[in-house]
Design a protein around this motif. Structure first.
Motif, short mmCIF file in Angstrom:
data_model
loop_
_atom_site.label_atom_id
_atom_site.label_comp_id
_atom_site.label_asym_id
_atom_site.label_seq_id
_atom_site.Cartn_x
_atom_site.Cartn_y
_atom_site.Cartn_z
N GLY A 107 48.85 52.92 27.20
CA GLY A 107 47.57 53.13 26.53
C GLY A 107 46.70 51.88 26.48
N ASP A 108 47.32 50.69 26.68
CA ASP A 108 46.54 49.46 26.73
C ASP A 108 45.75 49.38 28.04
OD1 ASP A 108 47.51 48.60 24.28
OD2 ASP A 108 49.07 47.32 25.14
N THR A 109 44.77 48.50 28.05
CA THR A 109 43.98 48.28 29.27
C THR A 109 44.05 46.82 29.69
OG1 THR A 109 42.44 50.09 28.76
CG2 THR A 109 41.65 48.39 30.27
N LEU A 110 44.22 46.63 30.99
CA LEU A 110 44.16 45.32 31.61
C LEU A 110 42.88 45.27 32.45
CD1 LEU A 110 45.32 42.60 32.80
CD2 LEU A 110 46.47 44.03 34.52
N THR A 111 42.06 44.26 32.23
CA THR A 111 40.82 44.10 33.00
C THR A 111 40.81 42.75 33.68
OG1 THR A 111 39.56 45.52 31.51
CG2 THR A 111 38.30 44.02 32.90
N TYR A 112 40.60 42.76 34.99
CA TYR A 112 40.44 41.52 35.74
C TYR A 112 38.96 41.15 35.75
CZ TYR A 112 44.98 40.21 37.66
OH TYR A 112 46.26 39.74 37.81
N LEU A 113 38.66 39.98 35.22
CA LEU A 113 37.28 39.50 35.16
C LEU A 113 36.82 38.96 36.50
CD1 LEU A 113 34.92 38.91 33.14
CD2 LEU A 113 35.93 36.65 32.79
N THR A 114 37.77 38.58 37.35
CA THR A 114 37.46 37.87 38.59
C THR A 114 37.56 38.76 39.82
OG1 THR A 114 39.76 37.09 38.49
CG2 THR A 114 38.04 35.57 37.75
N GLY A 115 37.13 40.02 39.70
CA GLY A 115 37.22 40.94 40.82
C GLY A 115 38.61 41.52 40.97
N MET A 116 38.87 42.09 42.13
CA MET A 116 40.19 42.67 42.38
C MET A 116 41.23 41.56 42.55
SD MET A 116 40.35 46.00 42.41
CE MET A 116 41.58 46.58 43.56
N HIS A 144 38.31 46.43 36.61
CA HIS A 144 37.95 45.09 37.07
C HIS A 144 36.44 44.95 37.13
CE1 HIS A 144 37.28 47.13 40.92
NE2 HIS A 144 36.64 46.04 41.32
N VAL A 145 35.99 43.71 37.07
CA VAL A 145 34.56 43.42 37.18
C VAL A 145 34.29 42.95 38.60
CG1 VAL A 145 32.65 42.04 36.31
CG2 VAL A 145 34.50 42.72 34.75
N PRO A 146 33.58 43.73 39.40
CA PRO A 146 33.28 43.29 40.78
C PRO A 146 32.50 41.98 40.78
CG PRO A 146 32.76 45.62 40.49
CD PRO A 146 33.02 45.06 39.11
N LEU A 147 32.85 41.11 41.70
CA LEU A 147 32.12 39.85 41.82
C LEU A 147 30.75 40.08 42.44
CD1 LEU A 147 34.98 37.50 43.08
CD2 LEU A 147 34.10 37.73 40.75
N LYS A 148 29.82 39.22 42.13
CA LYS A 148 28.47 39.28 42.68
C LYS A 148 28.23 37.99 43.45
CE LYS A 148 23.67 40.17 41.28
NZ LYS A 148 22.79 40.42 40.10
N ASP A 149 28.21 38.11 44.78
CA ASP A 149 28.07 36.93 45.64
C ASP A 149 29.16 35.90 45.35
OD1 ASP A 149 25.73 38.03 46.81
OD2 ASP A 149 24.51 37.23 45.18
N GLY A 150 30.37 36.40 45.08
CA GLY A 150 31.50 35.52 44.85
C GLY A 150 31.58 34.91 43.48
N GLU A 151 30.68 35.29 42.58
CA GLU A 151 30.63 34.73 41.24
C GLU A 151 30.80 35.84 40.19
OE1 GLU A 151 30.63 31.61 40.61
OE2 GLU A 151 30.06 30.75 42.54
N THR A 179 37.77 35.54 50.62
CA THR A 179 37.00 34.41 51.13
C THR A 179 36.09 33.80 50.07
OG1 THR A 179 35.37 35.98 52.01
CG2 THR A 179 37.06 35.18 53.53
N ARG A 180 36.17 34.30 48.83
CA ARG A 180 35.39 33.68 47.76
C ARG A 180 35.92 32.30 47.44
NH1 ARG A 180 38.29 32.96 43.13
NH2 ARG A 180 39.77 34.53 42.41
#
Length: 418
Positions: A107-116, A144-151, A179-180
């Motif tokens: 039931g918990d959630t894991l979120t990656y801030l740095t993309g996949m 996860h939060v998709p990166l935007k131009d590697g950031e 390649t980021r």
């Protein structure tokens, strides 16, 4: 002084120019090495490491004072409440997995801030592979939060964090098979501050693989709650033959210890056998060896850029880990380069690597790994998945001189031979 390591005059000229280019960047690395060496030396002196601490235990591993003292030293170095340093961790992926499974529940959630996350962690989570034994199978949610131009896209991150309310927000310092750019400490501080402001109760977890001692500040000094890494990478100093570490808030590290062994046992047991000596000595020399590897990465970047290859980071960029990416955009050239690196390794130089299946990866992988410790990426190695843009990831180097010689020989063979 002109470099006379090769016969080709054009390459000799390039090498001499590269030697001059990298000098000021080497000086920065050497300053970091001295700072981090002092940090480690001070911790050894503070905890009064003795010869008897280097002895190991067998069986249950009860009353292993050397193991317990090493935990305290790691906690000191990384500015955390508690540490768990163990031979029983079989890899960096296993160490990260243990930290996550120990602190997440259905039931918990894991979120990656740095993309996949990178390939092996995707299988741990359950977003790749057959999901068997994964966090997803266990009922943990993932986003996860998709990166935007590697950031980091902080606007999108705020929306996702407030939508999902993750228990753990993960930050992957290194690029993995991407390649980021790897995230420097200054950017990790921005991420930590952002998460604390947006979700004050979230656990901030750092995948620190390849990053230890590359800068003078570690993520746990900036407010991260939990962090993990591998001992056959940076902190093992090239001597540790297996193992991993988890550091952070006491309750979170204890949860991971129960996951590693069993409830009621946690970190109180776990034989060290003959590992204590190499764990201590490896940690002591880690700042120096990491500096050697980073010098090698800077030199690699400068030299390969001069022969027309696309490199990331550039030799002028700030370094926060050991990884140097070289993009070939060509399958055959990628394979030939990795084979040339293997041919200049101290171990198994006669072996010709070819693409093959590898546990934890969806694509075939090719790897040059002529290392004294199997899979050690603090030793000079090169690998990459067989997929566009056909990027090679070089990492490690016990000595700068080995990296330099291997690169020169590979470049001469591939680009300057008749």
């Amino acid at each position: 002084m002109t470099n006379r390591l090769v016969a080709n005059e054009q390459l000799n000229t390039i090498l001499a120019e590269v030697d001059e280019q990298v000098k000021p960047y080497f000086e920065r690395v050497e300053a970091n090495m001295l700072f981090n060496q002092k940090k480690v030396l001070d911790a050894f002196i503070k905890h009064q490491v003795s010869e008897s601490d280097l002895n190991g235990t067998n069986g249950y591993g009860n009353d292993d004072y050397g193991r317990e003292k090493l935990d305290e030293i790691y906690a000191d170095i990384f500015h955390t409440e508690k540490a768990l340093v163990r031979t029983q961790f079989v890899s960096g992926t296993h160490t990260l997995s243990t930290a996550l499974f120990g602190n997440l529940r259905p039931g918990d959630t894991l979120t990656y801030l740095t993309g996949m996350p990178y390939d092996t962690m995707q299988e741990v989570i359950g977003i790749a592979g057959n999901k068997r034994g994964s966090l997803v199978e266990w009922g943990v949610n993932f986003s996860h939060v998709p990166l935007k131009d590697g950031e980091i896209d902080f606007a999108a991150a705020k929306t996702i964090l407030l939508r999902d309310h993750p228990k753990i927000v993960a930050i992957q310092r290194s690029r993995g098979y991407d390649t980021r750019q790897s995230f420097v400490i200054q950017k990790i501080k921005q991420m930590i501050d952002f998460v604390k402001k947006t979700l004050p109760n979230a656990i901030i977890f750092i995948d620190n693989c390849y990053g230890e001692f590359s800068e003078t500040v570690e993520p746990t000094e900036l407010g991260a709650n939990l962090m993990a890494g591998s001992l056959i990478k940076n902190p093992g100093g090239g001597l540790a033959q297996t193992g991993g570490y988890i550091v952070g808030d006491a309750s979170l590290v204890e949860n991971a210890a129960y996951q590693l062994t069993a409830p009621g046992i946690g970190g109180e047991e776990g034989a060290t056998l003959d590992a204590n000596r190499t764990f201590y000595q490896g940690l002591f020399q880690a700042p120096h060896v990491v500096g050697q590897a980073i010098k090698g990465a800077i030199y690699t970047s400068a030299l390969l850029e001069r022969v027309g290859l696309e490199v990331s980071p550039r030799f002028t960029d700030t370094r926060t880990d050991l990884i140097q990416t070289v993009i070939f955009n060509n399958r055959a050239k990628m394979i030939k380069f990795i084979q040339a690196i293997q041919a200049n390794s101290p171990i198994d130089s006669f072996v010709v690597p070819n693409p093959s299946e590898m546990a934890g990866y969806e694509d075939q992988v090719i790897m040059a790994a002529g290392t004294f410790v199997q899979g050690s990426t603090l030793e000079f190695s090169a690998d990459g998945p067989i997929r566009p843009p056909y990027a090679v990831y070089l990492q490690g180097g016990l000595t700068f001189e080995h990296v330099k010689l291997a690169l020169i020989n590979a470049v001469e063979q591939l680009y300057f031979s008749k």
